[in-house]
Design a protein around this motif. Structure first.
Motif, PDB file in Angstrom:
ATOM      1  N   TYR A  97      -1.415   4.739   9.978  1.00 17.46           N
ATOM      2  CA  TYR A  97      -0.787   3.476   9.570  1.00 17.46           C
ATOM      3  C   TYR A  97       0.467   3.758   8.736  1.00 17.46           C
ATOM      4  N   ILE A  98       1.491   2.959   8.953  1.00 17.74           N
ATOM      5  CA  ILE A  98       2.635   2.956   8.041  1.00 17.74           C
ATOM      6  C   ILE A  98       2.288   2.003   6.910  1.00 17.74           C
ATOM      7  N   MET A  99       2.238   2.554   5.715  1.00 21.70           N
ATOM      8  CA  MET A  99       1.821   1.788   4.545  1.00 21.70           C
ATOM      9  C   MET A  99       3.011   1.522   3.627  1.00 21.70           C
ATOM     10  N   SER A 100       2.953   0.412   2.936  1.00 22.58           N
ATOM     11  CA  SER A 100       4.008   0.041   2.001  1.00 22.58           C
ATOM     12  C   SER A 100       3.421  -0.294   0.638  1.00 22.58           C
ATOM     13  N   GLU A 101       4.086   0.193  -0.406  1.00 16.66           N
ATOM     14  CA  GLU A 101       3.776  -0.227  -1.775  1.00 16.66           C
ATOM     15  C   GLU A 101       5.015  -0.852  -2.419  1.00 16.66           C
ATOM     16  N   LEU A 102       5.916  -1.354  -1.568  1.00 16.50           N
ATOM     17  CA  LEU A 102       7.178  -1.903  -2.060  1.00 16.50           C
ATOM     18  C   LEU A 102       6.985  -3.128  -2.939  1.00 16.50           C
ATOM     19  N   ASP A 103       5.937  -3.871  -2.675  1.00 13.57           N
ATOM     20  CA  ASP A 103       5.684  -5.099  -3.445  1.00 13.57           C
ATOM     21  C   ASP A 103       4.543  -4.928  -4.430  1.00 13.57           C
ATOM     22  N   GLY A 104       4.261  -3.675  -4.780  1.00 15.49           N
ATOM     23  CA  GLY A 104       3.213  -3.419  -5.769  1.00 15.49           C
ATOM     24  C   GLY A 104       1.915  -2.964  -5.137  1.00 15.49           C
ATOM     25  N   ASP A 105       1.247  -3.857  -4.444  1.00 16.00           N
ATOM     26  CA  ASP A 105      -0.032  -3.529  -3.814  1.00 16.00           C
ATOM     27  C   ASP A 105       0.188  -2.792  -2.508  1.00 16.00           C
ATOM     28  N   GLN A 106      -0.837  -2.025  -2.118  1.00 13.14           N
ATOM     29  CA  GLN A 106      -0.790  -1.331  -0.834  1.00 13.14           C
ATOM     30  C   GLN A 106      -0.898  -2.337   0.305  1.00 13.14           C
ATOM     31  N   GLU A 107      -0.024  -2.190   1.304  1.00 11.93           N
ATOM     32  CA  GLU A 107       0.033  -3.146   2.406  1.00 11.93           C
ATOM     33  C   GLU A 107       0.277  -2.409   3.715  1.00 11.93           C
ATOM     34  N   ILE A 108      -0.415  -2.808   4.760  1.00  8.38           N
ATOM     35  CA  ILE A 108      -0.199  -2.206   6.078  1.00  8.38           C
ATOM     36  C   ILE A 108       1.030  -2.842   6.732  1.00  8.38           C
ATOM     37  N   VAL A 109       1.947  -1.989   7.166  1.00  4.62           N
ATOM     38  CA  VAL A 109       3.079  -2.484   7.942  1.00  4.62           C
ATOM     39  C   VAL A 109       2.656  -2.592   9.404  1.00  4.62           C
ATOM     40  N   CYS A 110       2.186  -1.480   9.966  1.00  8.99           N
ATOM     41  CA  CYS A 110       1.688  -1.461  11.332  1.00  8.99           C
ATOM     42  C   CYS A 110       1.035  -0.109  11.604  1.00  8.99           C
ATOM     43  N   HIS A 111       0.340  -0.018  12.720  1.00  9.06           N
ATOM     44  CA  HIS A 111      -0.181   1.274  13.172  1.00  9.06           C
ATOM     45  C   HIS A 111       0.862   1.901  14.079  1.00  9.06           C
ATOM     46  N   ILE A 112       0.948   3.231  14.051  1.00  2.43           N
ATOM     47  CA  ILE A 112       1.974   3.897  14.856  1.00  2.43           C
ATOM     48  C   ILE A 112       1.772   3.644  16.356  1.00  2.43           C
TER      49      ILE A 112
END
Length: 377
Positions: free
Chosen positions: A321-336
């Motif tokens: 998974y491409i993960m993001s913490e840009l907004d604080g909490d861990q969030e899934i962007v999408c699966h590769i």
């Protein structure tokens, strides 16, 4: 006198700019000869005349230094005021710089020169003695900033801009700039698609193949411009100030132009030189130099991305998974597996695009949709 055909040139001290090469003086090599057919028939009629300035219509596809002119008399273009690369720069000059500097379009209106004609002018021969008459020189990215004739411009205290700087001075709206040795085009195209799906006025320009100067005058206050910027283009920026930048990676390239790896790195990182702490820079954590730069020197706020490890506050791969913490909490962007572009390098490009677009205000759901529908360039 041409060293091959022996036909006399104009008999005066001239500078010939064709592509990245320049010959100063009357002993012109054949490729720069005023009789060389590659220069077009336009020059041939003036080869033996003492003229102050000759403009030339080059073959289509030539990447050369174009010029804007002051008067047109008897088919002869005379008196150089500003040099421009062969892209959209002439349009900008004719439309806007004329108003600011009282040259160009204002003169064109009096002499009958029209922008359609000027758009075809991509090369010129001009007297080095005329340099004091110049107020501004805009050089093509293909021309090294340390070329001898560019040094002559500096000695005459001329302002020297590149095509990117010229466009920036007159563009409006938000600006994103992306550089890196590899992946620039894919990332720029993806960012352009994400932005285009969300904002109503988006322009994708630069090294991707669409000159920034061709689009700059079309931009509005609510426009967003996404620019792919090469190291050649970065050499001649002055006030260029994107809100969000990205440096995807730095590996040895163009060292024949830049002279050393240290200089190449400096030029690449100069994309951030006018940014402030209110701006953002997206960097590859797995590139040791960019990691150091982001942690020690980078002035704008930094977003790191990594394909190998978790980076707090950034973007990373975890369990496919491409993960993001840009907004604080861990969030899934999408699966590769949801992406249409494959390979670690492309996953990094996607992460960079996500970071850029999120910092430009695009909602994550919009970003997710665009990423999973994007096709390879």
């Amino acid at each position: 006198v041409c060293t091959r055909c022996k036909v006399p040139a104009c008999g005066q001290n001239v500078a010939v700019v064709i592509g990245t090469e320049a010959a100063i003086g009357c002993q012109l090599p054949h490729r720069h000869c005023l009789h060389n057919r590659s220069c077009g028939d336009f020059l041939c009629g003036f080869a033996n005349q003492n003229v102050e300035l000759i403009g030339v219509k080059m073959n289509r596809g030539s990447t050369v230094c174009g010029l804007q002119f002051h008067t047109l008399a008897g088919g002869r273009i005379q008196q150089l005021h500003i040099g421009l690369p062969g892209d959209g720069s002439i349009t900008i000059f004719a439309s806007i710089i004329a108003h600011k500097h009282h040259i160009g379009a204002a003169v064109a209106a009096q002499t009958g020169i029209n922008t359609a004609f000027m758009a075809d002018i991509q090369c010129a021969v001009f007297l080095t003695d005329d340099l004091p008459q110049l107020s501004l020189v805009v050089i093509s990215p293909g021309i090294p900033v340390d070329a001898d004739f560019v040094e002559e411009f500096r000695k005459n205290n001329l302002s020297i801009w590149g095509e990117i700087e010229l466009a920036y001075q007159f563009a409006k709206g938000g600006l994103v700039a992306i550089t890196g040795t590899n992946g620039k085009t894919t990332t720029t195209a993806l960012v352009g698609q994400i932005m285009g799906d969300y904002y109503s006025s988006v322009f994708v320009v630069g090294n991707i193949g669409n000159a920034y100067t061709k689009e700059a005058l079309k931009t509005k206050e609510d426009s967003v411009t996404v620019a792919e910027i090469s190291s050649f283009q970065l050499e001649s920026i002055l006030d260029f100030h994107p809100a969000v930048t990205a440096i995807l990676n730095i590996t040895p390239d163009h060292l024949d132009r830049h002279g050393s790896m240290e200089e190449y790195i400096r030029v690449k990182e100069s994309i951030t030189k006018n940014q402030t702490r209110e701006d953002w820079c997206v960097l590859n954590y797995e590139d040791e130099e960019l990691r150091r730069f982001g942690q020690e020197e980078c002035v704008p706020q930094v977003v790191f991305f990594s394909s190998k490890q978790i980076v707090a506050g950034g973007l990373y791969l975890e369990g496919g998974y491409i993960m993001s913490e840009l907004d604080g909490d861990q969030e899934i962007v999408c699966h590769i597996n949801e992406l249409n572009i494959l390979g670690n390098h492309n996953y990094e490009n996607v992460m960079a695009a996500v970071g850029i677009c999120r910092k430009m205000g695009v909602p994550m759901e919009q970003i997710r949709h665009a990423c999973t529908h994007f096709k390879a360039v």
